[in-house]
Scaffold this active site. Sequence first.
Site, short mmCIF file in Angstrom:
data_model
loop_
_atom_site.label_atom_id
_atom_site.label_comp_id
_atom_site.label_asym_id
_atom_site.label_seq_id
_atom_site.Cartn_x
_atom_site.Cartn_y
_atom_site.Cartn_z
N ASP A 187 -9.85 -42.88 17.60
CA ASP A 187 -9.06 -43.09 18.82
C ASP A 187 -7.47 -43.08 18.43
O ASP A 187 -7.12 -43.11 17.26
CB ASP A 187 -9.33 -44.38 19.18
N ASN A 221 -15.60 -39.57 28.58
CA ASN A 221 -14.39 -38.79 28.51
C ASN A 221 -14.38 -37.74 29.56
O ASN A 221 -13.42 -37.03 29.56
CB ASN A 221 -14.47 -38.29 26.89
C1 IPE Z 1 -13.58 -43.77 22.66
O1 IPE Z 1 -12.13 -43.65 22.68
C2 IPE Z 1 -14.11 -42.23 22.68
C3 IPE Z 1 -13.75 -41.51 21.48
C4 IPE Z 1 -12.81 -41.78 20.48
C5 IPE Z 1 -14.12 -40.05 21.50
P1 IPE Z 1 -11.51 -43.83 24.40
O2 IPE Z 1 -10.12 -43.63 24.22
O3 IPE Z 1 -12.39 -42.77 25.22
O4 IPE Z 1 -12.03 -45.25 24.82
P2 IPE Z 1 -11.29 -46.24 25.63
O5 IPE Z 1 -11.14 -45.50 27.00
O6 IPE Z 1 -9.89 -46.67 25.00
O7 IPE Z 1 -12.11 -47.54 25.91
C1 IPE Z 2 -9.77 -40.31 21.15
O1 IPE Z 2 -8.35 -40.39 21.29
C2 IPE Z 2 -10.14 -38.90 21.20
C3 IPE Z 2 -10.98 -38.81 22.34
C4 IPE Z 2 -11.42 -39.93 23.02
C5 IPE Z 2 -11.62 -37.51 22.57
P1 IPE Z 2 -7.56 -40.50 22.54
O2 IPE Z 2 -7.27 -39.42 23.47
O3 IPE Z 2 -8.48 -41.42 23.43
O4 IPE Z 2 -6.08 -41.26 22.47
P2 IPE Z 2 -5.62 -42.15 22.96
O5 IPE Z 2 -6.40 -43.67 23.13
O6 IPE Z 2 -5.31 -41.90 24.68
O7 IPE Z 2 -4.21 -42.52 22.31
MG MG Z 3 -8.33 -43.30 23.55
#
Ligand code: IPE
Ligand code: IPE
Ligand code: MG
Length: 241
Positions: free
Chosen positions: A17, A65
Amino acid sequence: MTGENEIMPRHVAVIMDGNGRWAVERGLDRTEGHRQGRYAARRFMRAADDRGIEAVSLYAFSTENWARPDSEVSALMELIETALVAELAELTSGNVQLRVSGRRTELPEPLQRALRTAEEATAENDGMYLNLCVNYGGQVEIVDAAKSIAKKVQAGELSVDDIDEQEFGRHLYVPELPPVDLLIRPGGDLRVSNFLLWQIAYAEFYVMEDYWPDFQPEHLDAAIEDYRRRQRRFGGLALEE
Ligand code: IPE
Ligand code: IPE
Ligand code: MG
Protein backbone atom coordinates in the site's frame (compact mmCIF):
# COMPACT_ATOMS: atom_id res chain seq x y z
CA MET A 1 12.14 -13.77 28.92
CA THR A 2 12.42 -11.36 26.04
CA GLY A 3 10.98 -13.77 23.50
CA GLU A 4 13.91 -13.11 21.20
CA ASN A 5 14.84 -16.00 18.98
CA GLU A 6 16.30 -16.78 15.61
CA ILE A 7 13.10 -18.13 14.14
CA MET A 8 12.34 -17.00 10.61
CA PRO A 9 8.72 -16.39 9.65
CA ARG A 10 7.76 -19.12 7.16
CA HIS A 11 5.08 -17.12 5.38
CA VAL A 12 5.27 -13.34 5.01
CA ALA A 13 2.31 -11.46 3.52
CA VAL A 14 2.44 -7.88 2.28
CA ILE A 15 -0.33 -5.35 1.69
CA MET A 16 1.57 -3.35 -0.92
CA ASP A 17 0.00 0.00 0.00
CA GLY A 18 0.88 3.66 -0.42
CA ASN A 19 1.71 3.77 -4.13
CA GLY A 20 -0.81 6.55 -4.81
CA ARG A 21 0.31 8.75 -1.93
CA TRP A 22 3.95 8.23 -2.88
CA ALA A 23 3.21 9.57 -6.37
CA VAL A 24 0.89 12.41 -5.37
CA GLU A 25 3.44 13.73 -2.86
CA ARG A 26 5.87 14.02 -5.76
CA GLY A 27 3.39 15.71 -8.07
CA LEU A 28 3.18 12.57 -10.20
CA ASP A 29 0.28 10.55 -11.51
CA ARG A 30 -0.88 7.76 -9.17
CA THR A 31 0.01 5.17 -11.78
CA GLU A 32 3.66 6.23 -11.52
CA GLY A 33 3.46 5.05 -7.91
CA HIS A 34 2.18 1.67 -9.08
CA ARG A 35 5.00 1.49 -11.61
CA GLN A 36 7.54 2.06 -8.83
CA GLY A 37 5.68 -0.41 -6.63
CA ARG A 38 6.52 -3.11 -9.10
CA TYR A 39 10.25 -2.62 -8.48
CA ALA A 40 9.62 -2.62 -4.75
CA ALA A 41 7.97 -6.03 -5.19
CA ARG A 42 11.06 -7.26 -6.99
CA ARG A 43 13.33 -5.98 -4.20
CA PHE A 44 11.07 -7.63 -1.65
CA MET A 45 11.13 -10.99 -3.45
CA ARG A 46 14.91 -10.99 -3.65
CA ALA A 47 15.25 -10.02 0.01
CA ALA A 48 12.75 -12.68 1.12
CA ASP A 49 14.53 -15.32 -0.92
CA ASP A 50 17.95 -14.32 0.48
CA ARG A 51 16.59 -14.70 4.00
CA GLY A 52 15.18 -18.15 3.40
CA ILE A 53 11.49 -17.30 3.67
CA GLU A 54 9.36 -20.16 2.33
CA ALA A 55 6.26 -18.34 1.16
CA VAL A 56 5.36 -14.80 0.24
CA SER A 57 1.88 -13.42 -0.43
CA LEU A 58 1.63 -10.12 -2.25
CA TYR A 59 -1.64 -8.17 -2.39
CA ALA A 60 -1.64 -6.63 -5.87
CA PHE A 61 -5.33 -5.87 -6.50
CA SER A 62 -8.32 -6.30 -4.22
CA THR A 63 -11.93 -7.14 -5.10
CA GLU A 64 -12.70 -3.62 -3.85
CA ASN A 65 -10.13 -1.91 -6.09
CA TRP A 66 -12.54 -2.07 -9.06
CA ALA A 67 -14.15 0.98 -7.45
CA ARG A 68 -11.23 3.11 -8.67
CA PRO A 69 -11.34 5.13 -11.91
CA ASP A 70 -11.23 2.95 -15.05
CA SER A 71 -7.91 4.48 -16.11
CA GLU A 72 -6.21 3.44 -12.85
CA VAL A 73 -7.75 -0.04 -12.96
CA SER A 74 -6.58 -0.68 -16.51
CA ALA A 75 -3.12 0.72 -15.77
CA LEU A 76 -2.87 -1.72 -12.85
CA MET A 77 -4.02 -4.68 -14.94
CA GLU A 78 -1.48 -3.90 -17.65
CA LEU A 79 1.25 -3.34 -15.12
CA ILE A 80 0.66 -6.67 -13.40
CA GLU A 81 0.69 -8.42 -16.77
CA THR A 82 3.86 -6.66 -17.94
CA ALA A 83 5.62 -7.34 -14.65
CA LEU A 84 4.72 -11.04 -14.78
CA VAL A 85 6.06 -11.43 -18.28
CA ALA A 86 9.23 -9.47 -17.51
CA GLU A 87 9.95 -11.25 -14.22
CA LEU A 88 9.22 -14.78 -15.41
CA ALA A 89 12.86 -15.58 -16.17
CA GLU A 90 13.90 -14.47 -12.68
CA LEU A 91 11.11 -16.48 -11.05
CA THR A 92 12.18 -19.53 -12.99
CA SER A 93 15.91 -19.19 -12.31
CA GLY A 94 15.18 -18.32 -8.69
CA ASN A 95 13.25 -21.59 -8.27
CA VAL A 96 10.10 -19.66 -7.27
CA GLN A 97 6.71 -21.30 -7.73
CA LEU A 98 4.03 -18.79 -8.66
CA ARG A 99 0.54 -19.39 -7.32
CA VAL A 100 -2.46 -17.11 -7.79
CA SER A 101 -5.20 -16.18 -5.35
CA GLY A 102 -8.33 -14.35 -6.46
CA ARG A 103 -11.27 -14.51 -8.83
CA ARG A 104 -9.18 -14.72 -11.95
CA THR A 105 -11.98 -15.29 -14.49
CA GLU A 106 -13.04 -11.65 -13.92
CA LEU A 107 -9.61 -10.38 -15.00
CA PRO A 108 -8.78 -9.21 -18.55
CA GLU A 109 -7.91 -12.12 -20.87
CA PRO A 110 -4.25 -11.10 -21.46
CA LEU A 111 -3.63 -10.98 -17.71
CA GLN A 112 -5.32 -14.35 -17.22
CA ARG A 113 -3.03 -15.77 -19.90
CA ALA A 114 0.08 -14.28 -18.32
CA LEU A 115 -0.90 -15.74 -14.94
CA ARG A 116 -1.47 -19.17 -16.47
CA THR A 117 1.81 -19.10 -18.38
CA ALA A 118 3.79 -18.10 -15.29
CA GLU A 119 2.07 -20.76 -13.16
CA GLU A 120 2.77 -23.47 -15.69
CA ALA A 121 6.38 -22.37 -16.22
CA THR A 122 7.11 -22.42 -12.49
CA ALA A 123 4.97 -25.39 -11.43
CA GLU A 124 7.95 -27.68 -10.79
CA ASN A 125 9.92 -25.09 -8.78
CA ASP A 126 10.23 -25.77 -5.09
CA GLY A 127 12.41 -23.00 -3.67
CA MET A 128 9.82 -20.47 -2.54
CA TYR A 129 6.12 -19.82 -3.09
CA LEU A 130 4.96 -16.52 -4.48
CA ASN A 131 1.23 -16.26 -3.87
CA LEU A 132 0.14 -13.36 -6.05
CA CYS A 133 -3.21 -12.00 -4.91
CA VAL A 134 -5.06 -10.41 -7.82
CA ASN A 135 -8.76 -9.57 -7.72
CA TYR A 136 -8.41 -11.04 -4.28
CA GLY A 137 -10.81 -10.60 -1.36
CA GLY A 138 -10.59 -12.52 1.90
CA GLN A 139 -14.37 -12.66 2.22
CA VAL A 140 -14.85 -13.84 -1.35
CA GLU A 141 -12.20 -16.52 -0.82
CA ILE A 142 -14.18 -17.82 2.16
CA VAL A 143 -17.41 -17.72 0.11
CA ASP A 144 -15.71 -19.62 -2.73
CA ALA A 145 -14.41 -22.22 -0.27
CA ALA A 146 -17.90 -22.61 1.23
CA LYS A 147 -19.36 -23.13 -2.26
CA SER A 148 -16.75 -25.72 -3.12
CA ILE A 149 -17.50 -27.59 0.13
CA ALA A 150 -21.26 -27.39 -0.51
CA LYS A 151 -20.76 -28.94 -3.95
CA LYS A 152 -18.79 -31.81 -2.44
CA VAL A 153 -21.55 -32.42 0.10
CA GLN A 154 -24.19 -32.23 -2.62
CA ALA A 155 -22.30 -34.79 -4.68
CA GLY A 156 -22.21 -37.11 -1.68
CA GLU A 157 -18.40 -36.92 -1.45
CA LEU A 158 -18.28 -35.27 1.97
CA SER A 159 -20.50 -35.42 5.01
CA VAL A 160 -21.38 -32.25 6.91
CA ASP A 161 -19.89 -33.66 10.12
CA ASP A 162 -16.51 -33.97 8.42
CA ILE A 163 -16.27 -30.21 7.79
CA ASP A 164 -13.64 -28.83 10.14
CA GLU A 165 -10.82 -26.29 9.88
CA GLN A 166 -8.56 -28.74 8.03
CA GLU A 167 -11.21 -29.60 5.46
CA PHE A 168 -12.14 -25.93 5.05
CA GLY A 169 -8.47 -25.03 4.51
CA ARG A 170 -8.27 -27.51 1.64
CA HIS A 171 -10.77 -25.40 -0.31
CA LEU A 172 -8.83 -22.13 -0.14
CA TYR A 173 -7.27 -20.77 -3.35
CA VAL A 174 -3.77 -22.03 -2.46
CA PRO A 175 -4.24 -24.71 0.18
CA GLU A 176 -0.56 -25.68 0.33
CA LEU A 177 0.52 -22.41 1.95
CA PRO A 178 1.44 -22.43 5.62
CA PRO A 179 -0.46 -19.91 7.78
CA VAL A 180 0.79 -16.31 7.60
CA ASP A 181 3.36 -15.64 10.34
CA LEU A 182 4.10 -12.02 9.55
CA LEU A 183 1.85 -9.48 7.85
CA ILE A 184 3.56 -6.29 6.68
CA ARG A 185 1.61 -3.16 5.75
CA PRO A 186 3.47 -0.11 4.42
CA GLY A 187 1.75 3.29 4.31
CA GLY A 188 0.87 3.46 8.00
CA ASP A 189 -2.76 2.28 7.96
CA LEU A 190 -3.81 -0.04 10.77
CA ARG A 191 -6.25 -2.26 8.92
CA VAL A 192 -6.45 -5.56 7.09
CA SER A 193 -8.43 -4.38 4.03
CA ASN A 194 -9.91 -7.84 3.33
CA PHE A 195 -6.55 -9.60 2.96
CA LEU A 196 -6.10 -13.31 3.76
CA LEU A 197 -8.72 -13.29 6.51
CA TRP A 198 -8.55 -17.05 7.12
CA GLN A 199 -4.75 -17.35 6.88
CA ILE A 200 -3.87 -14.47 9.24
CA ALA A 201 -5.67 -15.97 12.26
CA TYR A 202 -2.47 -15.80 14.35
CA ALA A 203 -0.26 -13.60 12.16
CA GLU A 204 1.90 -10.91 13.75
CA PHE A 205 1.29 -7.44 12.30
CA TYR A 206 4.03 -5.05 11.30
CA VAL A 207 3.02 -1.61 10.03
CA MET A 208 5.65 0.58 8.40
CA GLU A 209 5.17 4.29 7.82
CA ASP A 210 7.08 4.37 4.55
CA TYR A 211 5.15 3.85 1.34
CA TRP A 212 5.54 0.66 -0.66
CA PRO A 213 7.62 2.22 -3.50
CA ASP A 214 10.21 3.11 -0.87
CA PHE A 215 10.55 -0.49 0.32
CA GLN A 216 14.15 -1.59 0.91
CA PRO A 217 15.53 -4.89 2.26
CA GLU A 218 16.25 -3.09 5.57
CA HIS A 219 12.49 -2.78 6.10
CA LEU A 220 12.15 -6.55 5.94
CA ASP A 221 15.04 -6.97 8.38
CA ALA A 222 13.38 -4.53 10.78
CA ALA A 223 10.08 -6.42 10.47
CA ILE A 224 11.76 -9.78 11.12
CA GLU A 225 13.67 -8.36 14.08
CA ASP A 226 10.41 -7.05 15.52
CA TYR A 227 8.70 -10.38 14.83
CA ARG A 228 11.40 -12.22 16.73
CA ARG A 229 10.77 -10.09 19.80
CA ARG A 230 7.09 -11.00 19.84
CA GLN A 231 5.86 -13.78 22.04
CA ARG A 232 3.44 -15.92 20.08
CA ARG A 233 1.08 -17.72 22.39
CA PHE A 234 -1.64 -19.06 20.06
CA GLY A 235 -4.14 -18.79 22.86
CA GLY A 236 -1.95 -20.71 25.31
CA LEU A 237 0.28 -19.39 28.07
CA ALA A 238 3.77 -17.93 27.88
CA LEU A 239 6.51 -20.53 28.12
CA GLU A 240 8.48 -20.68 31.36
CA GLU A 241 11.86 -18.95 31.33
C1 IPE B 1 -5.25 -2.76 -0.09
O1 IPE B 1 -5.02 -1.42 -0.22
C2 IPE B 1 -5.22 -3.43 -1.44
C3 IPE B 1 -3.91 -3.56 -2.04
C4 IPE B 1 -2.79 -3.12 -1.56
C5 IPE B 1 -3.87 -4.25 -3.31
P1 IPE B 1 -6.18 -0.35 -0.40
O2 IPE B 1 -5.54 0.95 -0.56
O3 IPE B 1 -7.11 -0.80 -1.46
O4 IPE B 1 -6.93 -0.46 1.00
P2 IPE B 1 -7.81 0.63 1.75
O5 IPE B 1 -8.79 1.17 0.77
O6 IPE B 1 -6.88 1.67 2.23
O7 IPE B 1 -8.43 -0.11 2.90
C1 IPE C 1 -1.74 0.16 -3.25
O1 IPE C 1 -1.50 1.52 -3.34
C2 IPE C 1 -1.88 -0.49 -4.61
C3 IPE C 1 -3.24 -0.92 -4.90
C4 IPE C 1 -4.27 -0.78 -4.12
C5 IPE C 1 -3.46 -1.53 -6.18
P1 IPE C 1 -2.67 2.57 -3.34
O2 IPE C 1 -3.02 2.88 -4.74
O3 IPE C 1 -3.80 2.11 -2.50
O4 IPE C 1 -1.94 3.79 -2.68
P2 IPE C 1 -2.57 4.82 -1.64
O5 IPE C 1 -3.06 4.03 -0.46
O6 IPE C 1 -3.69 5.52 -2.35
O7 IPE C 1 -1.45 5.71 -1.29
MG1 MG D 1 -4.17 2.33 -0.51
